[in-house]
Write a protein that holds these residues in place. Structure first.
Motif, PDB file in Angstrom:
ATOM      1  N   ARG A 102      45.134  21.090  40.665  1.00  0.00           N
ATOM      2  CA  ARG A 102      44.634  21.873  41.796  1.00  0.00           C
ATOM      3  C   ARG A 102      43.111  21.906  41.798  1.00  0.00           C
ATOM      4  N   ARG A 103      42.539  21.703  42.971  1.00  0.00           N
ATOM      5  CA  ARG A 103      41.087  21.740  43.155  1.00  0.00           C
ATOM      6  C   ARG A 103      40.777  22.746  44.255  1.00  0.00           C
ATOM      7  N   PHE A 104      39.794  23.608  43.998  1.00  0.00           N
ATOM      8  CA  PHE A 104      39.475  24.617  45.012  1.00  0.00           C
ATOM      9  C   PHE A 104      38.035  25.088  44.866  1.00  0.00           C
ATOM     10  N   ARG A 105      37.571  25.749  45.906  1.00  0.00           N
ATOM     11  CA  ARG A 105      36.259  26.404  45.871  1.00  0.00           C
ATOM     12  C   ARG A 105      36.476  27.873  45.554  1.00  0.00           C
ATOM     13  N   THR A 106      35.568  28.426  44.778  1.00  0.00           N
ATOM     14  CA  THR A 106      35.784  29.800  44.305  1.00  0.00           C
ATOM     15  C   THR A 106      35.625  30.842  45.399  1.00  0.00           C
ATOM     16  N   ASP A 107      35.068  30.449  46.556  1.00  0.00           N
ATOM     17  CA  ASP A 107      35.016  31.406  47.659  1.00  0.00           C
ATOM     18  C   ASP A 107      36.298  31.356  48.489  1.00  0.00           C
ATOM     19  N   ALA A 108      37.232  30.450  48.144  1.00  0.00           N
ATOM     20  CA  ALA A 108      38.536  30.374  48.812  1.00  0.00           C
ATOM     21  C   ALA A 108      39.578  29.944  47.788  1.00  0.00           C
ATOM     22  N   PRO A 109      39.856  30.791  46.785  1.00  0.00           N
ATOM     23  CA  PRO A 109      40.739  30.380  45.685  1.00  0.00           C
ATOM     24  C   PRO A 109      42.210  30.461  46.074  1.00  0.00           C
ATOM     25  N   PRO A 110      43.075  29.776  45.315  1.00  0.00           N
ATOM     26  CA  PRO A 110      44.518  29.934  45.514  1.00  0.00           C
ATOM     27  C   PRO A 110      44.987  31.245  44.903  1.00  0.00           C
ATOM     28  N   GLU A 111      46.242  31.513  45.044  1.00  0.00           N
ATOM     29  CA  GLU A 111      46.814  32.714  44.431  1.00  0.00           C
ATOM     30  C   GLU A 111      46.807  32.552  42.914  1.00  0.00           C
ATOM     31  N   LEU A 112      46.209  33.507  42.232  1.00  0.00           N
ATOM     32  CA  LEU A 112      46.105  33.446  40.782  1.00  0.00           C
ATOM     33  C   LEU A 112      46.518  34.778  40.186  1.00  0.00           C
ATOM     34  N   ASP A 113      47.186  34.741  39.046  1.00  0.00           N
ATOM     35  CA  ASP A 113      47.626  35.953  38.360  1.00  0.00           C
ATOM     36  C   ASP A 113      46.524  36.408  37.407  1.00  0.00           C
ATOM     37  N   LEU A 114      45.568  37.159  37.959  1.00  0.00           N
ATOM     38  CA  LEU A 114      44.399  37.565  37.177  1.00  0.00           C
ATOM     39  C   LEU A 114      44.550  38.991  36.688  1.00  0.00           C
ATOM     40  N   PRO A 115      44.063  39.279  35.491  1.00  0.00           N
ATOM     41  CA  PRO A 115      44.172  40.644  34.949  1.00  0.00           C
ATOM     42  C   PRO A 115      43.156  41.577  35.596  1.00  0.00           C
ATOM     43  N   THR A 116      43.415  42.846  35.483  1.00  0.00           N
ATOM     44  CA  THR A 116      42.420  43.840  35.882  1.00  0.00           C
ATOM     45  C   THR A 116      41.679  44.293  34.630  1.00  0.00           C
ATOM     46  N   ALA A 117      40.446  44.749  34.831  1.00  0.00           N
ATOM     47  CA  ALA A 117      39.607  45.105  33.685  1.00  0.00           C
ATOM     48  C   ALA A 117      39.240  46.574  33.730  1.00  0.00           C
ATOM     49  N   ASP A 118      39.129  47.176  32.570  1.00  0.00           N
ATOM     50  CA  ASP A 118      38.640  48.543  32.434  1.00  0.00           C
ATOM     51  C   ASP A 118      37.132  48.474  32.235  1.00  0.00           C
ATOM     52  N   PRO A 119      36.329  49.072  33.117  1.00  0.00           N
ATOM     53  CA  PRO A 119      34.869  49.010  32.954  1.00  0.00           C
ATOM     54  C   PRO A 119      34.398  49.503  31.598  1.00  0.00           C
ATOM     55  N   ALA A 120      35.156  50.346  30.953  1.00  0.00           N
ATOM     56  CA  ALA A 120      34.735  50.885  29.654  1.00  0.00           C
ATOM     57  C   ALA A 120      34.716  49.822  28.556  1.00  0.00           C
ATOM     58  N   TRP A 121      35.359  48.687  28.834  1.00  0.00           N
ATOM     59  CA  TRP A 121      35.366  47.633  27.822  1.00  0.00           C
ATOM     60  C   TRP A 121      33.992  46.980  27.640  1.00  0.00           C
ATOM     61  N   PHE A 122      33.148  47.074  28.646  1.00  0.00           N
ATOM     62  CA  PHE A 122      31.963  46.217  28.696  1.00  0.00           C
ATOM     63  C   PHE A 122      30.678  47.013  28.473  1.00  0.00           C
ATOM     64  N   PRO A 123      29.882  46.638  27.469  1.00  0.00           N
ATOM     65  CA  PRO A 123      28.599  47.317  27.249  1.00  0.00           C
ATOM     66  C   PRO A 123      27.665  47.078  28.429  1.00  0.00           C
ATOM     67  N   GLU A 124      26.855  48.078  28.707  1.00  0.00           N
ATOM     68  CA  GLU A 124      25.978  48.007  29.871  1.00  0.00           C
ATOM     69  C   GLU A 124      24.626  47.423  29.468  1.00  0.00           C
ATOM     70  N   LEU A 125      24.513  46.118  29.569  1.00  0.00           N
ATOM     71  CA  LEU A 125      23.225  45.448  29.378  1.00  0.00           C
ATOM     72  C   LEU A 125      23.257  44.158  30.168  1.00  0.00           C
ATOM     73  N   SER A 126      22.096  43.755  30.658  1.00  0.00           N
ATOM     74  CA  SER A 126      22.033  42.620  31.573  1.00  0.00           C
ATOM     75  C   SER A 126      22.296  41.295  30.872  1.00  0.00           C
ATOM     76  N   ARG A 127      22.082  41.224  29.568  1.00  0.00           N
ATOM     77  CA  ARG A 127      22.227  39.958  28.840  1.00  0.00           C
ATOM     78  C   ARG A 127      23.584  39.821  28.152  1.00  0.00           C
ATOM     79  N   ARG A 128      24.623  40.435  28.679  1.00  0.00           N
ATOM     80  CA  ARG A 128      25.951  40.278  28.080  1.00  0.00           C
ATOM     81  C   ARG A 128      26.608  39.018  28.630  1.00  0.00           C
TER      82      ARG A 128
END
Length: 868
Positions: free
Chosen positions: A164-190
């Protein structure tokens, strides 16, 4: 394997699975080594699609590769390596947007995008590819202003292993996880782990996935307008902690960059640039004078630099940091692995103090520098990679997490840090990372072992593969590890390194490629015939031995010396190429008159390129023409090298006339002398040493009394001053080495001011560029009133015997045509070239008659010799 290769060969591209190619691609710029089954250099995007399908059908892992400068082990794999850099480098600019193929080099994108640019700018900008930048989510010095790559990419064109080939602004149906914002440290260089917090923006989420989720086929980039003005403010501090503590105050200003430089890094530079007092410095780039003045108030010791050349010289220290720091102050080896952590900028000072304490507890040392404005610290550490490596990285990971930071601030996780992600993220995040990868690559074919289901961080270390399996000097074995793969030799402009690579664009002809092959030769499991290796011999065949790498390579790889040593072993007790007997023994044949009397036969039997005209020896040598004068002055000895003595004695007479005019008593030895370079460069060490020691004994009456020995041929002068002492520990040779002076060095302080006028176009001999320097020459031109333009055109391409050897003519001339010959043909100025090879190449490629510096100065003084 055979069926896989048969199908892959139908793809439009270079399918390479020979031992040399597999060795060349076995590593990136990290500590790791994975020998691939096959390398593909696709010639079209469709070829990539077809190759991925073939690999997926056979279950072969796929690694995407750009310039191979990844420091964490992101770009070397055991299956199919796809090298995008060779052919897939198209760039289209439309206003403030650029559409690029993965192999497009960043500097080329920016050159085409003027007056816009792509904001992220890693230090490898001259050779890194946009595909590699997207893979690692590269940042660079200006991320304070323009952010990471993920913030500057608007769309990706990607391919999945299932076709499958696609552009990320028009992706196919994908089974993607949801994320908890608390998992990620708040810094610009992560950039560690996956950016699940960027979803549902799939473009941002896939940038930085290190080729583990998709194969990148293209990208649309957002460009920013380049600043009209750049001003560099250099602030000096007592130590690196004081510097780090000022970062928050500087971030309140509209700065473009805030980079930290340590004293140890500055010491590693050959010529220390002008810096304000201090032991640590911040390089603060701004775009206006008001901000520059505000930044300068941060430190009592500061410089405000507007000159572009001065700025480039200072930035070069920072850009070469990854190479300069591979050696500790005492000459030991230092490694990556923990070179890239980032913490919130307000924590940087505290983190640095605790990090240095951690180094001390583990008995380790490191040179720190980096993107202080973003809290990103770079360091190479004198690890013993066989002992204690894992323990240090685990403790370092815990420390950076304690400060709210990221294991990686721009280089990615790769094999170096993926195993440590469990110390940064909770189990739920690690599980989500696995689901995210599986949504794109459920069979784990894309760059396996990185980020998800990681390989051990202390496995596959190329620096501890095995001891050398063939007899060699310990120093040579260490030298083959000197190259760390940052790829500065892949530059195609500026400096000298690497002339043949600039012509062929083949990795095996880069300094990095040759160093890697030598390393694999010693390791012995891919390149198996040791010193008899045809793969290494063929790669070194187009090495011009120009020594440009010795100067331009940030880790001082000296491929000319390595080539000479390889040839010494490779042809020991064997018949050599004809050119080794003709050009290698040239000083003897000239002395016996064979070249002049038997020119046609010499060419045919001596392996000389039929396209080359052999230089005609002069009727009388310098030693025959010379008459000693001015008996009362300070003695100097003029060294009658083979080329000056036999081909252009007038240069020696001009030099003698100038030295006599300046009050010196000029001596010349009566016996024939030779430095032995032609034997040494062809690997005939035994003869070279005997010739060298004989010459040193002949000159002992002068060198033992401290008489300066003035060399006119840069290659001979450089050899006697430097390489000769490595060839033998003879005391007379050491005396001679310490006595050697260039003509410019000898007359620099004595020449009267502004005795002439006119313009000169100057080609620096490569060995002078590498070993001797050009400062004295610049001063002599200035004193003599000569307006000298020094070419930045690289090697002339003739390079001693190289350009005369059969089979080298096309590459030799192509080197010259990249800059030197076009500049010579266009100029109306006098062309100056001290090297005999350079002058010969200019004569062969233009109608100009080049001259030596000695003749220029003799002319301004009215002392030009009429004798020939």
């Amino acid at each position: 394997m055979s069926e896989f290769l048969d199908q892959l060969r139908r793809v439009n591209g270079d399918v390479l699975h020979d031992p040399a190619t597999r060795a060349l691609y076995s590593a990136d710029a990290s500590n790791y080594r994975h020998v691939p089954q096959v390398v593909l250099r696709p010639k079209s995007i469709d070829a990539v699609v077809e190759a991925v399908a073939v690999a997926a059908a056979h279950g072969v892992p796929i690694t995407s590769r750009g310039a191979g400068t990844s420091i964490a082990g992101n770009a070397c794999g055991t299956g199919l390596v796809i090298d995008f850099s060779r052919y897939l480098n198209a760039v289209e600019i439309d206003g403030d947007r650029a559409t690029v193929q993965p192999g497009a080099v960043l500097d080329r994108v920016n050159a085409l995008a003027t007056p816009f640019l792509f904001g992220p700018d890693p230090s490898t900008h001259s050779r890194c590819t946009v595909g590699g930048m997207i893979g690692n989510n590269a940042c660079g010095a200006h991320s304070v202003r323009w952010g990471k790559t993920s913030e500057n990419v608007t769309r990706l064109d990607v391919l999945l292993p299932d076709g499958r080939r696609f552009r990320t602004d028009a992706p196919p149906e994908l089974d993607l996880p949801t994320a908890d914002p608390a998992w990620f440290p708040e810094l610009s260089r992560r950039v560690s782990g996956y950016a699940l917090d960027a979803l549902p923006d799939l473009t941002k989420a896939l940038v930085g996935t290190e080729g583990t989720c998709v194969v990148l086929l293209g990208a649309e980039l957002k460009l920013v307008r380049a600043p009209e003005r750049r001003i560099l403010v250099v602030l000096g501090f007592a130590d690196t902690y004081d510097a780090a503590d000022q970062v928050v105050a500087l971030r309140e200003l509209p700065v473009l960059a805030v980079e930290g430089i340590d004293e140890a890094l500055v010491r590693a530079v050959r010529q220390r640039p002008e810096l304000p007092p201090g032991r640590s410095w911040l390089f603060v780039e701004v775009s206006d004078h008001h901000t520059a003045k505000q930044a300068a108030r941060i430190s009592r010791h500061h410089l405000i630099i507007e000159d572009a050349a001065h700025q480039r010289a200072l930035w070069r220290i920072r850009e070469d940091g990854a190479g300069l720091t591979t050696r500790t102050p005492d000459g030991g080896e230092a490694w990556s692995g923990w070179e890239d952590a980032a913490v919130p900028p307000e924590n940087l000072g505290r983190y640095l103090r605790e990090f240095d304490a951690l180094l001390s507890r583990h008995g380790r040392r490191g040179i720190t520098y980096g993107h202080y404005g973003e809290g990103c610290l770079h360091v190479r550490i004198d690890f013993d990679l066989a002992h204690g490596y894992r323990a240090f990285l685990e403790d370092a990971a815990d420390l950076v997490v304690a400060h709210g930071g990221s294991l990686s601030g721009e280089h990615g996780d790769g094999q170096a840090r993926s195993e440590l992600l469990t110390r940064m993220y909770p189990p739920a995040a690690i599980k989500a990372f696995g689901r995210f990868k599986a949504a794109f690559d459920p069979r784990n074919l894309l760059n396996p072992g990185r980020i998800v289901d990681p390989l051990p961080l202390d496995a596959d270390l190329r620096v501890v593969v095995a001891p050398p399996r063939i007899p060699t000097r310990a120093e040579f074995a260490a030298d083959t590890r000197r190259c760390v793969g940052v790829g500065k030799c892949l530059n195609t402009k500026g400096g000298v390194m690497c002339p043949s690579y600039r012509v062929t664009k083949e990795e095996k002809h880069s300094t990095r490629g040759r160093a890697r092959l030598l390393f694999e030769m010693l390791t012995g499991d891919v390149i198996r015939k040791g010193w008899r290796s045809a793969e290494v011999r063929d790669a070194l065949d187009l090495c011009l031995a120009c020594k440009g790498c010795k100067r331009d390579c940030p880790v001082d790889v000296d491929m000319a010396a390595y080539k000479a040593e390889f040839l010494h072993h490779h042809y020991k007790w064997r018949v050599r190429p004809a050119a080794h007997y003709s050009m290698g023994w040239l000083p003897l044949w000239l002395r016996l008159g064979f070249v002049h009397r038997l020119a046609t036969r010499f060419r045919r039997l001596g392996g000389i390129a039929p396209e080359r005209e052999l230089p005609v020896p002069a009727r009388r040598t310098l030693q025959q023409l010379f008459r000693r004068t001015n008996q009362g002055g300070t003695r100097v000895l003029l060294f009658p090298d083979t080329f000056t003595n036999r081909f252009e004695p007038r240069i020696g007479l001009d030099a003698a006339n100038v030295l006599t005019h300046l009050g010196y008593q000029v001596d010349l030895p009566k016996p024939t002398v030779c430095c032995g370079l032609t034997w040494h460069s062809t690997g005939q060490f035994g003869v070279a040493e005997r010739v060298l020691r004989r010459t040193a004994r002949i000159l002992r009456p002068w060198t033992s009394t401290g008489t300066p020995v003035v060399g006119l041929e840069p290659s001979c002068t450089s050899f006697l001053r430097n390489e000769a002492q490595k060839l033998t520990d003879d005391s007379d040779v050491k005396l001679l080495a310490n006595s050697m002076r260039t003509f410019a060095e000898q007359i620099e302080q004595d020449l009267p001011q502004a005795v002439g006028s006119g313009k000169a176009l100057v080609q620096i001999h490569c060995h002078q560029y590498a070993d001797l320097g050009f400062v004295a020459d610049r001063n002599v031109f200035e004193t003599a009133g000569v307006d000298a333009t020094v070419l930045d055109s690289g090697c002339c391409g003739l390079a001693g015997n190289f350009g005369f050897e059969k089979g080298h003519y096309e590459v030799s001339m192509a080197c010259a045509e990249q800059g030197l010959l076009p500049a010579v043909r266009e100029t109306e100025a006098q062309v100056v070239a001290d090297g005999f090879s350079c002058r010969t190449q200019i004569r062969h490629g233009s109608a100009k008659e080049p001259v030596h510096l000695a003749t220029v100065i003799a002319s301004t003084l009215g002392l030009v010799s009429k004798e020939t």
